[in-house]
Motif scaffolding. Structure first.
Motif, PDB file in Angstrom:
ATOM      1  N   LEU A  25       0.825  -1.209   0.000  1.00  0.00           N
ATOM      2  CA  LEU A  25       0.000   0.000   0.000  1.00  0.00           C
ATOM      3  C   LEU A  25       0.858   1.257   0.000  1.00  0.00           C
ATOM      4  CD1 LEU A  25      -2.796  -1.049   2.528  1.00  0.00           C
ATOM      5  CD2 LEU A  25      -3.068  -0.686   0.068  1.00  0.00           C
TER       6      LEU A  25
ATOM      7  N   VAL B 210      -1.439   6.682  -1.633  1.00  0.00           N
ATOM      8  CA  VAL B 210      -1.515   6.205  -0.239  1.00  0.00           C
ATOM      9  C   VAL B 210      -0.419   6.851   0.591  1.00  0.00           C
ATOM     10  CG1 VAL B 210      -1.385   4.174   1.241  1.00  0.00           C
ATOM     11  CG2 VAL B 210      -2.557   4.035  -0.977  1.00  0.00           C
TER      12      VAL B 210
ATOM     13  N   GLN C  89      -1.583  10.252   1.655  1.00  0.00           N
ATOM     14  CA  GLN C  89      -2.606  10.196   2.706  1.00  0.00           C
ATOM     15  C   GLN C  89      -2.015   9.785   4.051  1.00  0.00           C
ATOM     16  OE1 GLN C  89      -5.672   7.563   1.167  1.00  0.00           O
ATOM     17  NE2 GLN C  89      -7.027   9.307   0.849  1.00  0.00           N
TER      18      GLN C  89
END
Length: 456
Positions: A417, A423, A426
């Protein structure tokens, strides 16, 4: 150079360690090699040290050659070093080094012990070779042995010796005298005090007496000088298969039925030659009848030490590491270097507290590192070391990282991920909170439990 090899292995000519020295001799006919079988003939050297003295004084380089047994050199070589000091051969200025084989379980403490004693004898120690038991059978291992010898010869001619250890600087002090009042005893715990107490050693006797007086539990004393040791561990591995020692002195029964039945262990000794002395070393080595099994784990241990303990960093490491690897709670060490009575009283109180609370602590590097070496060794040799293998399985010692399948899968998912740029963006700044979140929950639960208890 005249090189004297002190073969400290109780296996004599059948020693794997010795063969590294023999290999180097074969490669270097320009040097003269002589061998003293101190591991198999230690009793004869106790009777007559003259042949050993002559060989030592003739040598330019003394090469200690031995397998590592329980943190240090085997008892037989340990005793020979004592004889060297007792008989006083002139070794000032001679070079010294060492070759050991082991699975690297505390080979560092063994090497430092030899170096410390070489400095005591006025020798010039050069860093030794710490080889794996199978190294000589590989091309890499043979190359490393050759490199060691080349560097050793170079160092003898050009310097670069081992850094000396701290010099003992404690002034002579009078023997300690017992000073503590008797504490009422309870009969619910059994504390055994194992000692090597020489006749007339009033100071150590007084330290033991005060500890027993201050301890609120019944205790008993076992003096190793009273046990009829037939000899030191032979490294024969008979006990690995049968569980019984080949000696007929019943040490294994004595150990299991008299010492290891206790709820707590206290070891009392005088510092001698940077260790607890050769008799304690014989006792430690002979405990190999238990294989690599930490059969006393969970039980606390104390030490009463007479001597210049604060200037013995290697000995301190050995005592701590023994407790860590054995899974024993080290309740403390009391010495006769400062306020002895107060230290002994505090040590007795701490041991009683550890017994009452069943204290434990997570293993540090000494315990984790040492245990992993044994774990891997026993797993490979489980076909022969059956008792060890059974013990390790029963106690969950085979905690190989590759068995943590769920954890590995989680980390693979997280890694995949985080490889995605969106990702990553984030997650920026949130990773630390994600990691510490579960810990916050533990603390909050503890607070809630404490508040609940206060209300009741």
């Amino acid at each position: 150079m005249n090189i004297l090899v002190l073969n400290g292995s109780p296996k004599g000519k059948a020693s794997a360690t010795l063969h590294t020295a023999l290999y180097l001799e074969a490669l270097h006919p320009e040097h003269t090699f002589e061998y003293l079988p101190v591991g198999v003939h230690i009793k004869s050297y106790e009777k007559d040290f003259a042949p050993a003295r002559a060989a030592l004084e003739k040598a330019d380089l003394v090469l200690f050659c031995y397998p590592v047994y329980t943190f240090l050199a085997p008892y037989q070589l340990h005793r020979f070093v004592e004889l060297m000091k007792e008989n006083g051969p002139d070794l000032a200025g001679k070079f010294a080094s060492q070759i050991t084989t082991s699975k690297h379980f505390y080979d560092v403490t063994a090497h430092r012990w030899v170096e410390e004693n070489c400095f005591d004898l006025g020798m010039k120690p050069v860093r030794g070779l710490s080889a794996d038991m199978e190294d000589l059978l590989s091309e890499k291992g043979r190359r490393q042995a050759q490199d060691f010898f080349d560097q050793l010869v170079f160092a003898c001619g050009h310097g670069l010796f081992v850094t000396p250890p701290p010099a003992a600087c404690a002034p002579a002090r009078p023997a300690y005298r017992a000073a503590l009042p008797e504490t009422p005893k309870t009969g619910d715990k059994d504390v055994v005090i194992v000692t090597d107490c020489a006749p007339g050693d009033a100071g150590l006797v007084a330290m033991i007496a005060d500890f027993r007086a201050a301890l609120p539990h019944a205790s008993r004393v076992i003096n190793l000088r009273d046990f009829p040791f037939a000899g030191g561990c032979l490294g024969c591995m008979n006990c690995a298969v049968t569980g019984k020692c080949v000696y007929k002195d019943s040490f294994d029964d004595f150990l299991r039925g008299t010492v290891q039945t206790a709820d707590a262990f206290v070891y009392a000794f005088s510092v001698s030659g940077h260790s607890a002395g050769s008799l304690f070393k014989c006792y430690d080595d002979r405990q190999f009848c238990n294989g690599h099994r930490a059969v006393t784990q969970g039980r606390p241990v104390d030490y009463l030490v007479q001597g210049d303990y604060r200037n013995e960093p290697n000995l301190r490491m050995v005592l701590e590491a023994r407790a860590e690897v054995g899974g024993n709670y080290l309740a403390g060490v009391a010495t006769d270097e400062a306020d002895t009575a107060a230290d002994i009283a505090a040590l007795a109180a701490n041991l009683a507290f550890a017994l009452e609370k069943g204290l434990s602590r997570p293993a540090n590097f000494y315990g984790v590192g040492g245990s992993k070496i044994f774990r891997d060794l026993i797993y490979v040799m489980r076909g022969m070391m059956k008792a060890d293998h059974k013990f390790y399985k029963a106690h969950g010692a085979y905690d190989f990282p590759q068995k943590q399948k769920k954890r590995i899968l989680q980390m693979q998912l997280v890694g995949a991920l985080l490889a995605v740029p969106a990702v990553q963006k984030q997650a920026k700044g949130k990773m630390t909170e994600a990691i510490v979140g579960p810990y916050r929950k533990v603390v909050e639960a503890a607070k809630a439990e404490a508040e609940k208890g206060a209300e009741q």
